[in-house]
Design a protein around this motif. Structure first.
Motif, PDB file in Angstrom:
ATOM      1  N   ILE A 201       0.866  -1.176   0.000  1.00  0.00           N
ATOM      2  CA  ILE A 201       0.000   0.000   0.000  1.00  0.00           C
ATOM      3  C   ILE A 201       0.902   1.224   0.000  1.00  0.00           C
ATOM      4  CG2 ILE A 201      -1.751   1.289   1.266  1.00  0.00           C
ATOM      5  CD1 ILE A 201      -2.536  -1.467   2.501  1.00  0.00           C
ATOM      6  N   ALA A 202       0.702   2.088  -0.981  1.00  0.00           N
ATOM      7  CA  ALA A 202       1.467   3.329  -1.076  1.00  0.00           C
ATOM      8  C   ALA A 202       0.481   4.485  -1.184  1.00  0.00           C
ATOM      9  CB  ALA A 202       2.393   3.303  -2.285  1.00  0.00           C
ATOM     10  N   ILE A 203       0.799   5.561  -0.502  1.00  0.00           N
ATOM     11  CA  ILE A 203      -0.057   6.743  -0.528  1.00  0.00           C
ATOM     12  C   ILE A 203       0.811   7.950  -0.802  1.00  0.00           C
ATOM     13  CG2 ILE A 203      -1.647   8.178   0.792  1.00  0.00           C
ATOM     14  CD1 ILE A 203      -2.272   5.662   2.466  1.00  0.00           C
ATOM     15  N   SER A 204       0.472   8.682  -1.855  1.00  0.00           N
ATOM     16  CA  SER A 204       1.152   9.950  -2.091  1.00  0.00           C
ATOM     17  C   SER A 204       0.232  11.055  -1.590  1.00  0.00           C
ATOM     18  CB  SER A 204       1.486  10.150  -3.575  1.00  0.00           C
ATOM     19  OG  SER A 204       0.323  10.373  -4.340  1.00  0.00           O
ATOM     20  N   VAL A 205       0.825  12.021  -0.917  1.00  0.00           N
ATOM     21  CA  VAL A 205       0.073  13.145  -0.361  1.00  0.00           C
ATOM     22  C   VAL A 205       0.736  14.429  -0.828  1.00  0.00           C
ATOM     23  CG1 VAL A 205      -0.750  14.260   1.746  1.00  0.00           C
ATOM     24  CG2 VAL A 205      -0.476  11.771   1.685  1.00  0.00           C
ATOM     25  N   ASP A 206      -0.047  15.302  -1.437  1.00  0.00           N
ATOM     26  CA  ASP A 206       0.450  16.592  -1.923  1.00  0.00           C
ATOM     27  C   ASP A 206      -0.204  17.682  -1.092  1.00  0.00           C
ATOM     28  OD1 ASP A 206       1.187  18.877  -3.346  1.00  0.00           O
ATOM     29  OD2 ASP A 206       0.902  17.925  -5.292  1.00  0.00           O
ATOM     30  N   ASN A 207       0.595  18.439  -0.367  1.00  0.00           N
ATOM     31  CA  ASN A 207       0.046  19.475   0.510  1.00  0.00           C
ATOM     32  C   ASN A 207       0.240  20.885  -0.033  1.00  0.00           C
ATOM     33  OD1 ASN A 207       2.769  20.037   0.950  1.00  0.00           O
ATOM     34  ND2 ASN A 207       2.558  20.177   3.166  1.00  0.00           N
ATOM     35  N   ARG A 208       0.663  21.017  -1.289  1.00  0.00           N
ATOM     36  CA  ARG A 208       0.942  22.351  -1.821  1.00  0.00           C
ATOM     37  C   ARG A 208      -0.337  23.180  -1.908  1.00  0.00           C
ATOM     38  NH1 ARG A 208       4.284  20.458  -6.936  1.00  0.00           N
ATOM     39  NH2 ARG A 208       2.666  18.892  -6.804  1.00  0.00           N
ATOM     40  N   PRO A 209      -0.288  24.390  -1.357  1.00  0.00           N
ATOM     41  CA  PRO A 209      -1.495  25.221  -1.327  1.00  0.00           C
ATOM     42  C   PRO A 209      -1.943  25.693  -2.703  1.00  0.00           C
ATOM     43  CG  PRO A 209       0.368  26.420  -0.431  1.00  0.00           C
ATOM     44  CD  PRO A 209       0.820  25.005  -0.660  1.00  0.00           C
ATOM     45  N   LEU A 210      -1.065  25.699  -3.688  1.00  0.00           N
ATOM     46  CA  LEU A 210      -1.472  26.184  -4.991  1.00  0.00           C
ATOM     47  C   LEU A 210      -2.480  25.275  -5.668  1.00  0.00           C
ATOM     48  CD1 LEU A 210       0.820  25.050  -7.706  1.00  0.00           C
ATOM     49  CD2 LEU A 210       1.897  25.247  -5.480  1.00  0.00           C
TER      50      LEU A 210
END
Length: 183
Positions: free
Chosen positions: A130-139
């Motif tokens: 199980i892999a999870i990518s998380v992008d927190n960039r506000p743009l």
């Protein structure tokens, strides 16, 4: 019968600094992403506790904006072609992509809201990744106007906004299994 496998605990974790990964491109084509593959060498990835927020993992992540990856394996029993297995994520902020055994199974864009994905056709008996990518960039955030005003107040007060996985995740199989993943 439902079964739960709790995936709270230690996960592998890494931020990505390479532009081709931080833009969520499908590097390998189709729905495959190199960071999600089980055979990737993760010896340099950090071990972190999930649920959690990466801003708290180390000082170097306190202001990090971009894509980070969480990875672990889980051994499943009683999986057959008739099983229905779903992953229920209690909260990942902001843009999440969920991979099972290297395949993209679902995406979710929103903060801290529960979502689920049917992963039945992606899991198998035995070891699964199980892999999870998380992008927190506000743009990439598409906040409603009222929320934008609230967030601006937080920014002006210099409060931290935690933008990653910090709530429970459950995998359910209505026939034989119920799994939990907490990131």
């Amino acid at each position: 019968m439902k079964e739960t496998v709790n995936l709270n605990g230690i996960w592998k974790f890494t931020p990505t600094h390479d532009q081709k990964f931080t833009n969520h491109h499908n590097v390998l084509g189709g729905n495959k992403q190199m960071y999600a593959l089980g055979e990737l060498n993760r010896k340099d990835w950090e071990r972190v506790v999930v649920p959690g927020v990466w801003e708290k993992y180390a000082e170097k992540y306190s202001i990090y904006e971009g894509v980070c990856w969480f990875y672990r394996t889980v051994t499943l029993k009683n999986i057959d072609s008739d099983c229905f297995v779903r992953a229920v994520f209690k909260g990942i902020n902001y843009l999440a992509k969920i991979y099972v055994n290297g395949e993209l199974v679902c995406e979710h864009e929103s903060g801290y809201t529960e979502f689920s994905c049917d992963i039945s056709k992606f899991v198998k008996e035995g070891e699964n990744s199980i892999a999870i990518s998380v992008d927190n960039r506000p743009l990439i955030v598409k906040w409603p106007e009222a929320t934008k005003r609230i967030m601006n107040m937080y920014d002006s007060a210099n409060h931290s906004r935690f933008m990653n996985v910090d709530k429970y995740v459950n995998l359910y199989n209505d026939i034989a299994l119920k799994f939990s993943i907490n990131i």
